[in-house]
Design a protein around this motif. Structure first.
Motif, PDB file in Angstrom:
ATOM      1  N   HIS A  30       0.939  -1.028   0.090  1.00 25.72           N
ATOM      2  CA  HIS A  30       0.088  -0.061  -0.100  1.00 25.72           C
ATOM      3  C   HIS A  30       0.926   1.095   0.128  1.00 25.72           C
ATOM      4  N   GLU A  33       1.913   1.978  -3.381  1.00 22.53           N
ATOM      5  CA  GLU A  33       1.042   2.317  -4.145  1.00 22.53           C
ATOM      6  C   GLU A  33       0.794   3.930  -3.911  1.00 22.53           C
ATOM      7  N   VAL A  34       0.748   4.220  -2.697  1.00 22.32           N
ATOM      8  CA  VAL A  34       0.669   5.762  -2.394  1.00 22.32           C
ATOM      9  C   VAL A  34       1.823   6.539  -2.995  1.00 22.32           C
ATOM     10  N   SER A  36       3.326   5.981  -5.638  1.00 22.15           N
ATOM     11  CA  SER A  36       3.022   6.430  -7.009  1.00 22.15           C
ATOM     12  C   SER A  36       1.627   7.033  -7.269  1.00 22.15           C
ATOM     13  N   MET A  37       0.744   6.824  -6.551  1.00 19.32           N
ATOM     14  CA  MET A  37      -0.520   7.822  -6.588  1.00 19.32           C
ATOM     15  C   MET A  37      -0.337   9.117  -6.446  1.00 19.32           C
ATOM     16  N   GLN A  38       0.787   9.388  -5.453  1.00 18.07           N
ATOM     17  CA  GLN A  38       0.923  10.872  -5.007  1.00 18.07           C
ATOM     18  C   GLN A  38       1.976  11.535  -5.919  1.00 18.07           C
ATOM     19  N   LYS A  39       2.607  10.684  -6.829  1.00 20.53           N
ATOM     20  CA  LYS A  39       3.673  11.254  -7.831  1.00 20.53           C
ATOM     21  C   LYS A  39       4.845  11.560  -7.345  1.00 20.53           C
ATOM     22  N   ASP A  94      -2.285   6.339   4.920  1.00 17.53           N
ATOM     23  CA  ASP A  94      -1.555   6.435   3.602  1.00 17.53           C
ATOM     24  C   ASP A  94      -0.091   7.072   4.216  1.00 17.53           C
TER      25      ASP A  94
END
Ligand code: HEC
Length: 106
Positions: A30, A33-34, A36-39, A94
């Motif tokens: 997770h 994932e955070v 990559s999601m938060q760039k 997160d």
């Protein structure tokens, strides 16, 4: 009969999901994932992949988890002229999982 089988199946999956959620691996997945999601990779690289402003390799040996969290929440509190984007509204979970992932970068 058939629908109760489906119910049982869903129930079992939910239990497995809940149990897996408490395992450290899920936390780290997770966290990635955070990341990559938060760039974060727009500016940061890990193992040579990502932006070239500041590599995060070894950050887990360099910083304590409290310091990493502070960087993410309030970069200017860590370095007054920091150009890093701040993430004051990132949900606590997160932030925890992202930090746990970064702490593995030794
Ligand atoms: C707009 C570019 C940018 C983004 C997006 C960004 N950062 Fe940064 N970050 C930086 C820069 C540049 C630094 C180096 C300090 C400075 O000059 O601001 C830094 C420093 C850090 C540090 C301290 C590193 C060290 O070696 O001391 C950590 C930890 C960090 N960032 C984590 C993250 C995480 C996690 C994300 C995503 C949630 C993220 N950053 C998103 C630009 C960015």
């Amino acid at each position: 009969m058939k629908s109760s089988t489906v119910f049982l199946g869903v129930g079992v999956l939910a239990v497995i999901g809940a149990v897996v959620g408490f395992l450290p691996d899920a936390e780290l997945d997770h966290g990635k994932e955070v990341y990559s999601m938060q760039k974060c990779a727009l500016c940061h690289s890990v193992a040579g992949i990502g932006g070239n402003k500041s590599p995060l390799d070894g950050v887990g040996s360099k910083l304590k988890s409290e310091e990493i969290k502070k960087w993410i929440r309030t970069p200017k509190a860590m370095k007054a002229d920091s150009t890093m984007k701040a993430y004051p509204n990132l949900p606590e979970r997160d932030l925890d999982d992202l930090t746990a992932y970064l702490m593995t970068l030794k």
